[in-house]
Scaffold this motif. Structure first.
Motif, PDB file in Angstrom:
ATOM      1  N   TYR A 178      21.041  25.803  35.033  1.00 24.31           N
ATOM      2  CA  TYR A 178      21.590  27.157  35.013  1.00 24.31           C
ATOM      3  C   TYR A 178      23.064  27.144  35.392  1.00 24.31           C
ATOM      4  CZ  TYR A 178      16.956  29.210  34.440  1.00 24.31           C
ATOM      5  OH  TYR A 178      15.720  29.579  33.945  1.00 24.31           O
ATOM      6  N   ILE A 179      23.435  26.309  36.336  1.00 21.45           N
ATOM      7  CA  ILE A 179      24.841  26.216  36.731  1.00 21.45           C
ATOM      8  C   ILE A 179      25.679  25.707  35.569  1.00 21.45           C
ATOM      9  CG2 ILE A 179      26.466  25.116  38.321  1.00 21.45           C
ATOM     10  CD1 ILE A 179      24.242  25.028  40.399  1.00 21.45           C
ATOM     11  N   ARG A 180      25.181  24.685  34.887  1.00 19.73           N
ATOM     12  CA  ARG A 180      25.931  24.128  33.750  1.00 19.73           C
ATOM     13  C   ARG A 180      26.067  25.125  32.604  1.00 19.73           C
ATOM     14  NH1 ARG A 180      22.779  19.494  35.075  1.00 19.73           N
ATOM     15  NH2 ARG A 180      21.297  20.028  33.406  1.00 19.73           N
ATOM     16  N   ARG A 181      25.014  25.899  32.363  1.00 18.65           N
ATOM     17  CA  ARG A 181      25.027  26.791  31.205  1.00 18.65           C
ATOM     18  C   ARG A 181      25.719  28.116  31.474  1.00 18.65           C
ATOM     19  NH1 ARG A 181      19.888  29.214  27.662  1.00 18.65           N
ATOM     20  NH2 ARG A 181      21.181  30.550  26.338  1.00 18.65           N
ATOM     21  N   PHE A 182      25.573  28.665  32.662  1.00 23.31           N
ATOM     22  CA  PHE A 182      25.978  30.044  32.888  1.00 23.31           C
ATOM     23  C   PHE A 182      27.137  30.225  33.876  1.00 23.31           C
ATOM     24  CE2 PHE A 182      21.396  30.586  31.680  1.00 23.31           C
ATOM     25  CZ  PHE A 182      21.643  31.179  30.435  1.00 23.31           C
ATOM     26  N   PHE A 183      27.759  29.116  34.309  1.00 23.13           N
ATOM     27  CA  PHE A 183      28.872  29.222  35.245  1.00 23.13           C
ATOM     28  C   PHE A 183      30.041  28.351  34.790  1.00 23.13           C
ATOM     29  CE2 PHE A 183      25.194  30.488  37.660  1.00 23.13           C
ATOM     30  CZ  PHE A 183      25.654  31.514  38.472  1.00 23.13           C
ATOM     31  N   VAL A 184      31.215  28.748  35.211  1.00 21.17           N
ATOM     32  CA  VAL A 184      32.442  27.987  34.961  1.00 21.17           C
ATOM     33  C   VAL A 184      33.010  27.580  36.314  1.00 21.17           C
ATOM     34  CG1 VAL A 184      34.749  28.019  33.963  1.00 21.17           C
ATOM     35  CG2 VAL A 184      32.890  29.296  32.848  1.00 21.17           C
ATOM     36  N   GLU A 185      33.196  26.292  36.520  1.00 24.92           N
ATOM     37  CA  GLU A 185      33.739  25.829  37.800  1.00 24.92           C
ATOM     38  C   GLU A 185      35.185  26.290  37.941  1.00 24.92           C
ATOM     39  OE1 GLU A 185      33.553  21.923  40.699  1.00 24.92           O
ATOM     40  OE2 GLU A 185      32.890  21.768  38.606  1.00 24.92           O
ATOM     41  N   GLN A 186      35.509  26.767  39.130  1.00 28.20           N
ATOM     42  CA  GLN A 186      36.819  27.374  39.350  1.00 28.20           C
ATOM     43  C   GLN A 186      37.256  27.143  40.792  1.00 28.20           C
ATOM     44  OE1 GLN A 186      37.471  31.457  37.775  1.00 28.20           O
ATOM     45  NE2 GLN A 186      38.092  32.023  39.850  1.00 28.20           N
ATOM     46  N   GLU A 187      38.158  26.200  41.000  1.00 27.38           N
ATOM     47  CA  GLU A 187      38.750  25.928  42.312  1.00 27.38           C
ATOM     48  C   GLU A 187      37.686  25.715  43.383  1.00 27.38           C
ATOM     49  OE1 GLU A 187      41.410  29.130  43.067  1.00 27.38           O
ATOM     50  OE2 GLU A 187      42.832  28.563  41.492  1.00 27.38           O
ATOM     51  N   GLY A 188      36.730  24.878  43.102  1.00 30.45           N
ATOM     52  CA  GLY A 188      35.694  24.559  44.067  1.00 30.45           C
ATOM     53  C   GLY A 188      34.570  25.571  44.155  1.00 30.45           C
ATOM     54  N   ALA A 189      34.645  26.633  43.374  1.00 36.68           N
ATOM     55  CA  ALA A 189      33.588  27.643  43.324  1.00 36.68           C
ATOM     56  C   ALA A 189      33.111  27.762  41.874  1.00 36.68           C
ATOM     57  CB  ALA A 189      34.109  28.984  43.843  1.00 36.68           C
ATOM     58  N   PHE A 190      32.235  28.744  41.628  1.00 37.15           N
ATOM     59  CA  PHE A 190      31.658  28.887  40.300  1.00 37.15           C
ATOM     60  C   PHE A 190      31.708  30.355  39.866  1.00 37.15           C
ATOM     61  CE2 PHE A 190      29.895  25.146  42.221  1.00 37.15           C
ATOM     62  CZ  PHE A 190      29.897  24.213  41.190  1.00 37.15           C
ATOM     63  N   ARG A 191      32.302  30.580  38.688  1.00 40.29           N
ATOM     64  CA  ARG A 191      32.413  31.933  38.143  1.00 40.29           C
ATOM     65  C   ARG A 191      31.333  32.169  37.102  1.00 40.29           C
ATOM     66  NH1 ARG A 191      34.875  33.441  33.606  1.00 40.29           N
ATOM     67  NH2 ARG A 191      36.090  31.506  33.486  1.00 40.29           N
ATOM     68  N   VAL A 192      30.700  33.340  37.172  1.00 41.52           N
ATOM     69  CA  VAL A 192      29.660  33.701  36.215  1.00 41.52           C
ATOM     70  C   VAL A 192      30.260  33.807  34.822  1.00 41.52           C
ATOM     71  CG1 VAL A 192      27.993  35.481  35.550  1.00 41.52           C
ATOM     72  CG2 VAL A 192      28.310  34.912  37.962  1.00 41.52           C
ATOM     73  N   ALA A 193      29.611  33.193  33.843  1.00 44.27           N
ATOM     74  CA  ALA A 193      30.112  33.202  32.466  1.00 44.27           C
ATOM     75  C   ALA A 193      30.090  34.611  31.886  1.00 44.27           C
ATOM     76  CB  ALA A 193      29.262  32.265  31.611  1.00 44.27           C
TER      77      ALA A 193
END
Length: 292
Positions: A178-193
C-alpha cells in the motif's frame, strides 16, 4: 507576566461551569476526576487572553464576542487524536469482503451507482484515506461515483489531513504494498497519492451541530470509531440518533471495538458478519435487511 504553567487553581464551581459550556458546545464530557486535566490543558488560554483566573475564562466563553472562536480553538487541546492507517483490520475486512458487496448488489438492482461514506471524527485523515485505498485496491466500484467525507472538530488535525503527509508512526500496521502504490516519499515522510486524495473531502464539523449535519446528506456507511467513548449517555444518544437519520435505509454504522449501542439506541440491528460485528439501519417498514 502570566505563567504558561497550570499554577492558577481551578475552583470546583469554575470547573463545573466551564465543563458545562464545553459539553453544550460539542458533547465532550469531563467528569469530576478530570478537573486537573481540564485545568492543565486550559492554563495557556488564561495566559493568551491575559485572564486572572478560570472564573474570568468562564465569562469569556459565555459572553465575549470571540467566544465561538475560542470554543473552536480549544478543541485542539481537549481532544485526543491518536490514529493510524488500517486501524482495526478485522472491521476493515468486513467492510471490503462483506458490507461493500452487499451494498453494491442492492444498489445495482436499483440502478444506483453511487457510494457515500462518512468518516466521523477522522482526526488527521488516516481513516478516510484508508477507505479510499481499499476501494481503489478492490476495483469493485469502477465507474461509480464515490464520495468519502472525513470530518473532525479539531482544526489542527484537519490541517494535517488536508496536507496528507505522514511519518512512519502512521504506518504501524500498513502493508508495504500500500505504501508503494498509494504514497509518494517526500523528505523522509510519505504523501498520499492524488488518486487517493481525489476520493476524499476533509471538512470541519461539530457532531452537535445539527444544521451542518443535515447538510451532509444521506450516507451509505458511517465510520465513527473511538469517538463516542468521550461522550456521556445523553450526548451518545444525540449523536447516534443523528447518524441514524443520516444513513440510507440498509446503511451501516461502524463503531470502534470498545464501543456499542447497548443502552443507547434500539434503532439499529446488530449484524454478526464473518469478520466482525457491525450495526445496520433496517429497511423502512420492514425491520429487516436488504437482500445480500
Amino acid at each position: 507576566m502570566f505563567s504558561l504553567e497550570p499554577d492558577i487553581p481551578m475552583a470546583d464551581e469554575d470547573f463545573r461551569l466551564i465543563r458545562d459550556v464545553i459539553y453544550a458546545h460539542c458533547g465532550l464530557f469531563f467528569d469530576n476526576d478530570s478537573k486537573y486535566l481540564l485545568e492543565k490543558r486550559l492554563a495557556r488560554r488564561l495566559a493568551l487572553h491575559q485572564l486572572a483566573g478560570y472564573k474570568d475564562y468562564y465569562h469569556f466563553l459565555k459572553y465575549n464576542r470571540k467566544k465561538d472562536q475560542e470554543l473552536s480553538d480549544i478543541m485542539d487541546v481537549l481532544t485526543t487524536n491518536e490514529t493510524y492507517f488500517f486501524r482495526e483490520i478485522f472491521q476493515l475486512k468486513a467492510f471490503t469482503d462483506e458490507i461493500l458487496p452487499e451494498l453494491k448488489k442492492a444498489k445495482e438492482k436499483r440502478g444506483d451507482r453511487s457510494l457515500r461514506i462518512w468518516s466521523a471524527g477522522c482526526s488527521s485523515g488516516e481513516e478516510p484515506y484508508t477507505i479510499a485505498m481499499l476501494l481503489l485496491e478492490m476495483g469493485a466500484c469502477k465507474d461509480w461515483r464515490i464520495e468519502i467525507i472525513g470530518t473532525d472538530i479539531c482544526h489542527k488535525v484537519l490541517q494535517q489531513a488536508r496536507k496528507a503527509v505522514y511519518g512512519r508512526s502512521s504506518f504501524r500496521t500498513t502493508d508495504e504494498q500500500y505504501i508503494r502504490r498509494f504514497f509518494v516519499e517526500q523528505e523522509g515522510a510519505f504523501r498520499v497519492a492524488d488518486q487517493v486524495k481525489e476520493l476524499v473531502t476533509i471538512s470541519h464539523l461539530n457532531l452537535f451541530d445539527m444544521g451542518r449535519l443535515a447538510m451532509l446528506g444521506k450516507m451509505d456507511i458511517i465510520f465513527c470509531r473511538n469517538v463516542i467513548i468521550y461522550f456521556d449517555q445523553v450526548a451518545k444518544k444525540r449523536v447516534i440518533d443523528s447518524f441514524h437519520k443520516a444513513l440510507e435505509d440498509g446503511g451501516f454504522l461502524l463503531l470502534g471495538h470498545s464501543e456499542s449501542l447497548m443502552n443507547i439506541s434500539t434503532a439499529f440491528s446488530l449484524r454478526h458478519l464473518q469478520n466482525d460485528m457491525v450495526y445496520q439501519k433496517p429497511l423502512a417498514g420492514s425491520g429487516g435487511f436488504p437482500c445480500p
